[in-house]
Motif scaffolding. Structure first.
Motif, PDB file in Angstrom:
ATOM      1  N   ALA A  65       1.041  -0.953  -0.165  1.00 49.05           N
ATOM      2  CA  ALA A  65       0.270  -0.258   0.158  1.00 49.05           C
ATOM      3  C   ALA A  65       0.645   1.228  -0.656  1.00 49.05           C
ATOM      4  O   ALA A  65       0.405   2.096  -0.119  1.00 49.05           O
ATOM      5  CB  ALA A  65      -0.573   0.060   1.206  1.00 49.05           C
ATOM      6  N   LEU A  66       1.609   1.830   0.665  1.00 48.78           N
ATOM      7  CA  LEU A  66       3.009   2.553   0.735  1.00 48.78           C
ATOM      8  C   LEU A  66       3.666   2.663  -0.539  1.00 48.78           C
ATOM      9  O   LEU A  66       3.759   4.035  -1.220  1.00 48.78           O
ATOM     10  CB  LEU A  66       3.861   2.441   1.514  1.00 48.78           C
ATOM     11  CG  LEU A  66       4.957   3.028   1.922  1.00 48.78           C
ATOM     12  CD1 LEU A  66       3.880   4.682   2.074  1.00 48.78           C
ATOM     13  CD2 LEU A  66       6.077   2.844   3.215  1.00 48.78           C
ATOM     14  N   GLY A  67       4.190   1.660  -0.653  1.00 44.87           N
ATOM     15  CA  GLY A  67       4.196   1.617  -2.367  1.00 44.87           C
ATOM     16  C   GLY A  67       3.772   2.218  -3.505  1.00 44.87           C
ATOM     17  O   GLY A  67       4.091   3.349  -4.481  1.00 44.87           O
ATOM     18  N   PHE A  68       2.448   1.434  -3.439  1.00 46.92           N
ATOM     19  CA  PHE A  68       1.905   2.143  -4.349  1.00 46.92           C
ATOM     20  C   PHE A  68       1.300   3.858  -3.396  1.00 46.92           C
ATOM     21  O   PHE A  68       0.883   4.699  -5.041  1.00 46.92           O
ATOM     22  CB  PHE A  68       0.018   1.596  -4.905  1.00 46.92           C
ATOM     23  CG  PHE A  68       0.936   0.364  -5.190  1.00 46.92           C
ATOM     24  CD1 PHE A  68       0.641  -0.137  -7.055  1.00 46.92           C
ATOM     25  CD2 PHE A  68       0.577  -0.915  -4.959  1.00 46.92           C
ATOM     26  CE1 PHE A  68       1.082  -1.000  -8.022  1.00 46.92           C
ATOM     27  CE2 PHE A  68       1.371  -2.014  -5.854  1.00 46.92           C
ATOM     28  CZ  PHE A  68       0.986  -1.884  -7.565  1.00 46.92           C
ATOM     29  N   LEU A  69       0.620   3.951  -2.965  1.00 45.73           N
ATOM     30  CA  LEU A  69       1.016   5.651  -2.656  1.00 45.73           C
ATOM     31  C   LEU A  69       1.769   6.587  -2.627  1.00 45.73           C
ATOM     32  O   LEU A  69       1.798   7.508  -3.405  1.00 45.73           O
ATOM     33  CB  LEU A  69       0.308   5.944  -0.874  1.00 45.73           C
ATOM     34  CG  LEU A  69       0.035   6.817  -0.184  1.00 45.73           C
ATOM     35  CD1 LEU A  69      -1.387   7.911  -1.037  1.00 45.73           C
ATOM     36  CD2 LEU A  69       0.443   6.864   0.958  1.00 45.73           C
ATOM     37  N   GLY A  70       3.020   5.965  -3.004  1.00 41.81           N
ATOM     38  CA  GLY A  70       4.315   6.499  -3.004  1.00 41.81           C
ATOM     39  C   GLY A  70       4.336   6.686  -4.670  1.00 41.81           C
ATOM     40  O   GLY A  70       4.327   8.183  -5.796  1.00 41.81           O
ATOM     41  N   LEU A  71       3.615   6.327  -5.863  1.00 47.55           N
ATOM     42  CA  LEU A  71       3.157   5.682  -7.510  1.00 47.55           C
ATOM     43  C   LEU A  71       2.268   6.420  -7.863  1.00 47.55           C
ATOM     44  O   LEU A  71       2.623   8.177  -8.469  1.00 47.55           O
ATOM     45  CB  LEU A  71       3.392   4.424  -7.680  1.00 47.55           C
ATOM     46  CG  LEU A  71       2.768   4.714  -9.179  1.00 47.55           C
ATOM     47  CD1 LEU A  71       4.291   4.856  -9.848  1.00 47.55           C
ATOM     48  CD2 LEU A  71       2.929   3.675  -9.443  1.00 47.55           C
ATOM     49  N   TRP A  72       0.763   6.779  -6.423  1.00 42.13           N
ATOM     50  CA  TRP A  72      -0.315   7.869  -6.841  1.00 42.13           C
ATOM     51  C   TRP A  72       0.445   9.607  -6.479  1.00 42.13           C
ATOM     52  O   TRP A  72       0.716  10.185  -7.475  1.00 42.13           O
ATOM     53  CB  TRP A  72      -0.578   7.809  -5.947  1.00 42.13           C
ATOM     54  CG  TRP A  72      -2.203   8.237  -5.817  1.00 42.13           C
ATOM     55  CD1 TRP A  72      -2.015   9.179  -4.861  1.00 42.13           C
ATOM     56  CD2 TRP A  72      -3.034   8.510  -6.853  1.00 42.13           C
ATOM     57  NE1 TRP A  72      -3.143  10.142  -4.796  1.00 42.13           N
ATOM     58  CE2 TRP A  72      -3.570   9.980  -6.483  1.00 42.13           C
ATOM     59  CE3 TRP A  72      -3.447   8.716  -7.813  1.00 42.13           C
ATOM     60  CZ2 TRP A  72      -5.020  10.676  -7.002  1.00 42.13           C
ATOM     61  CZ3 TRP A  72      -4.526   8.731  -8.706  1.00 42.13           C
ATOM     62  CH2 TRP A  72      -5.084   9.476  -8.075  1.00 42.13           C
ATOM     63  N   VAL A  73       0.973   9.660  -5.508  1.00 45.53           N
ATOM     64  CA  VAL A  73       2.043  10.717  -5.056  1.00 45.53           C
ATOM     65  C   VAL A  73       3.045  11.868  -6.200  1.00 45.53           C
ATOM     66  O   VAL A  73       3.350  12.587  -6.554  1.00 45.53           O
ATOM     67  CB  VAL A  73       2.327  11.214  -3.193  1.00 45.53           C
ATOM     68  CG1 VAL A  73       0.782  11.054  -3.137  1.00 45.53           C
ATOM     69  CG2 VAL A  73       3.294  10.191  -2.831  1.00 45.53           C
ATOM     70  N   ARG A  74       3.203  10.220  -6.751  1.00 50.85           N
ATOM     71  CA  ARG A  74       4.674  10.537  -7.451  1.00 50.85           C
ATOM     72  C   ARG A  74       4.043  11.611  -8.845  1.00 50.85           C
ATOM     73  O   ARG A  74       4.431  12.617  -9.124  1.00 50.85           O
ATOM     74  CB  ARG A  74       5.564   9.799  -7.875  1.00 50.85           C
ATOM     75  CG  ARG A  74       7.185   9.774  -8.466  1.00 50.85           C
ATOM     76  CD  ARG A  74       7.368   8.622  -9.069  1.00 50.85           C
ATOM     77  NE  ARG A  74       8.145   7.911  -8.006  1.00 50.85           N
ATOM     78  CZ  ARG A  74       9.172   7.460  -7.587  1.00 50.85           C
ATOM     79  NH1 ARG A  74       9.962   9.251  -7.990  1.00 50.85           N
ATOM     80  NH2 ARG A  74       9.522   6.795  -6.511  1.00 50.85           N
ATOM     81  N   TRP A  75       2.572  10.391  -8.898  1.00 50.54           N
ATOM     82  CA  TRP A  75       2.144  11.345 -10.590  1.00 50.54           C
ATOM     83  C   TRP A  75       1.484  11.998 -10.850  1.00 50.54           C
ATOM     84  O   TRP A  75       1.292  12.920 -11.365  1.00 50.54           O
ATOM     85  CB  TRP A  75       1.024   9.709 -10.195  1.00 50.54           C
ATOM     86  CG  TRP A  75       0.509   9.551 -11.596  1.00 50.54           C
ATOM     87  CD1 TRP A  75       0.748  10.028 -13.485  1.00 50.54           C
ATOM     88  CD2 TRP A  75      -1.195  10.158 -12.182  1.00 50.54           C
ATOM     89  NE1 TRP A  75      -0.196  10.271 -13.876  1.00 50.54           N
ATOM     90  CE2 TRP A  75      -1.021  10.628 -13.132  1.00 50.54           C
ATOM     91  CE3 TRP A  75      -2.394  10.839 -10.672  1.00 50.54           C
ATOM     92  CZ2 TRP A  75      -2.956  11.046 -13.559  1.00 50.54           C
ATOM     93  CZ3 TRP A  75      -3.503  11.523 -11.400  1.00 50.54           C
ATOM     94  CH2 TRP A  75      -3.683  11.385 -12.729  1.00 50.54           C
ATOM     95  N   ARG A  76       0.833  12.666  -9.057  1.00 47.51           N
ATOM     96  CA  ARG A  76       0.834  13.395  -8.957  1.00 47.51           C
ATOM     97  C   ARG A  76       1.522  14.434  -8.809  1.00 47.51           C
ATOM     98  O   ARG A  76       0.904  15.852  -8.473  1.00 47.51           O
ATOM     99  CB  ARG A  76      -0.173  14.162  -8.204  1.00 47.51           C
ATOM    100  CG  ARG A  76      -1.755  12.821  -7.985  1.00 47.51           C
ATOM    101  CD  ARG A  76      -2.430  12.994  -6.907  1.00 47.51           C
ATOM    102  NE  ARG A  76      -3.182  14.101  -6.333  1.00 47.51           N
ATOM    103  CZ  ARG A  76      -3.294  14.988  -5.327  1.00 47.51           C
ATOM    104  NH1 ARG A  76      -3.257  13.963  -4.781  1.00 47.51           N
ATOM    105  NH2 ARG A  76      -4.045  16.267  -5.381  1.00 47.51           N
ATOM    106  N   GLY A  77       2.548  15.022  -8.544  1.00 47.56           N
ATOM    107  CA  GLY A  77       3.772  15.643  -8.636  1.00 47.56           C
ATOM    108  C   GLY A  77       3.864  16.391  -6.777  1.00 47.56           C
ATOM    109  O   GLY A  77       4.141  17.404  -6.918  1.00 47.56           O
ATOM    110  N   ARG A  78       3.532  15.523  -6.057  1.00 53.99           N
ATOM    111  CA  ARG A  78       3.668  15.724  -4.268  1.00 53.99           C
ATOM    112  C   ARG A  78       4.148  14.487  -4.002  1.00 53.99           C
ATOM    113  O   ARG A  78       4.283  14.360  -2.578  1.00 53.99           O
ATOM    114  CB  ARG A  78       2.196  15.351  -4.124  1.00 53.99           C
ATOM    115  CG  ARG A  78       1.026  16.790  -4.496  1.00 53.99           C
ATOM    116  CD  ARG A  78       1.315  17.977  -3.703  1.00 53.99           C
ATOM    117  NE  ARG A  78       1.240  17.909  -3.138  1.00 53.99           N
ATOM    118  CZ  ARG A  78       0.435  17.781  -2.268  1.00 53.99           C
ATOM    119  NH1 ARG A  78      -1.076  17.808  -2.348  1.00 53.99           N
ATOM    120  NH2 ARG A  78       0.188  17.655  -0.731  1.00 53.99           N
TER     121      ARG A  78
END
Length: 468
Positions: free
Chosen positions: A339-352
């Motif tokens: 979950a943390l890995g995919f959260l990191g991918l999500w915020v990376r995609w959003r530039g955050r």
């Protein structure tokens, strides 16, 4: 005072205590050695100072963790001669050579190049120094290879014979080394080591990003850790599933204990999310179940029958409550890592990625999760093997030395006092190193400085390369 205690229980407690301290350091150093090799390779490739700063920052931490792992491993090994002399006599012709191979290959490789890695950047130059770092990383993986081969043989013995003295001897070294569970356990453990290191690196990066989101070293280590988690955590879940299927084939009683299946289920077994296993009554009380899910996971069919511990002699049952709960801790933490890995991918995609404070707090809380998961996994596999030291062949009660309870208890108390004193001090020192962010001109253990100390001035075209 200790006469009424069971010396077998005390000997098991002592080994569990020492190996629990020991296992967290190899799990960290295996992943950290590979991380250091990647950092130095990226520095040589791009010429960016941030990578050599991070290398020197984590090299100091690696040196301490590696040393603590060596010390704890030496102490742990003495118990084979003190508390487990019968086990050592019976399995020595098999396990002795495997341990010797580990020393002759992995340990000598690590020891031979560790000094160059720690102290040699200015003395041997960057390319030869990188080779030393790479050899140390390979050495840690080779060490895992031999140790896990030996341990896996105890779970799924193969390629052996029994001589006239009742000792296990090698009949086929290839089958013995590459025993049925070994490939699965090796992959599972190496991936666990990489996840453990990623979580620590990510937590340190998150800690410093919460204090200063513009810190370049913190940004880079957090970015690399999130990439690693996103890639490796799903692979680990898949590898763990394959490992579970292999365990079902070769050690079904262990899986029954992990699942809490005291009774057989002829038309589909439920997956028990939570409950309180009662070993005496052979039931899981207050069970929260998902019908037929266990059959789907283990047999890939909702209605597939699954045998329970009622098909196993009572004297061969593992301790279900410990195995049941340690397995759930391991799996639950694994899902949180994904979950943390995919959260990191999500915020990376959003530039955050570098200013999402909830993500940073989550990563910081998950910092110790890899160590806890490794310990939970070890408890699961080792308690699930009971009541045997060599599964199906040598019982634990027949493996111990003929020692009285007071002798074992006194050494256990001494280990507890010394380990807590020494290793708490070492851990506090590591945390103090982590509390300071990597900075410009970060020095390594002996006062090594980054690129200019090694005589390197990166080309401007190379130095402008960037990594996400």
């Amino acid at each position: 005072m200790f006469e009424s205690l069971d010396p077998v229980v005390l000997a098991r407690a002592q080994f569990a205590f020492t190996v629990s301290f020991h296992i967290i350091f190899p799990a960290f150093s295996i992943g950290l050695a590979s991380f250091l090799a990647v950092l130095e390779a990226l520095w040589l490739w791009t010429g960016r100072e941030v990578f050599i700063n991070l290398f020197n920052y984590w090299l100091k931490i690696f040196a301490i963790a590696f040393g603590m792992g060596v010390v704890s491993g030496i102490v742990m090994s003495y118990q084979f001669g003190t508390n487990w002399s019968v086990f050592s006599d019976k399995t020595g012709p098999v396990l002795g050579p495997l341990m010797a191979y580990e020393v002759l290959t992995a340990f000598f490789l690590e020891a031979g190049f560790l000094g160059v890695m720690l102290f040699g950047l200015k003395r041997v130059g960057p390319k030869l120094h990188f080779m030393a770092t790479l050899m140390v990383a390979i050495g840690t993986l080779m060490s895992a290879f031999w140790i896990l081969s030996a341990n896996s043989w105890m779970h799924t013995p193969a390629g052996y014979a029994v001589n006239a003295d009742g000792q296990f001897v090698a009949a086929d070294w290839f089958k013995l080394i590459f025993n049925p569970s070994f490939p699965y356990r090796l992959v599972h453990m190496v991936l666990a080591a990489y996840l453990t290191t990623s979580l620590v690196v990510g937590a340190v990066g998150a800690y410093h990003l919460l204090k200063n989101s513009r810190q370049p070293g913190a940004r880079m280590m957090f970015s690399m850790a999130m990439w690693m988690l996103m890639i490796v955590a799903p692979i680990q879940i898949f590898a763990g599933d394959l490992h579970g299927l292999n365990t079902l084939e070769h050690q079904p009683a262990k899986v029954m204990a992990m699942e809490g299946h005291y009774q057989s289920h002829p038309d589909g077994a439920p997956f028990i999310l939570f409950g309180l296993p009662d070993q005496d009554a052979a039931v899981v009380r207050y069970a929260l179940e998902i019908p037929k899910l266990s059959s789907l996971i283990l047999k890939h069919s909702l209605d597939a029958p699954l045998a329970g511990l009622d098909t196993v002699p009572r004297e061969d049952w593992p301790p279900v409550p410990i195995t049941f709960w340690s397995f759930r801790i391991m799996v639950g933490l694994g899902l949180l890592m994904a979950a943390l890995g995919f959260l990191g991918l999500w915020v990376r995609w959003r530039g955050r990625l570098y200013d999402s404070r909830p993500t940073h707090r989550f990563a910081l809380m998950m910092g110790p999760a890899g160590f806890v998961a490794v310990l939970a996994g070890w408890v699961t596999t080792e308690t699930g093997r009971q009541p045997f030291t060599v599964f199906g062949l040598l019982r634990t009660v027949d493996s111990v030395s003929p020692l009285a309870a007071p002798a074992v208890a006194s050494s256990l108390i001494a280990f507890v006092i010394v380990y807590f004193a020494v290793f708490i001090a070492g851990t506090v020192y590591i945390l103090r190193l982590m509390a300071h962010p990597p900075h410009h001109g970060e020095e390594g253990p002996p006062g090594e400085t980054p690129a200019r100390a090694a005589g390197i001035t990166p080309a401007p075209a190379i130095a402008t390369r960037r990594l996400g």
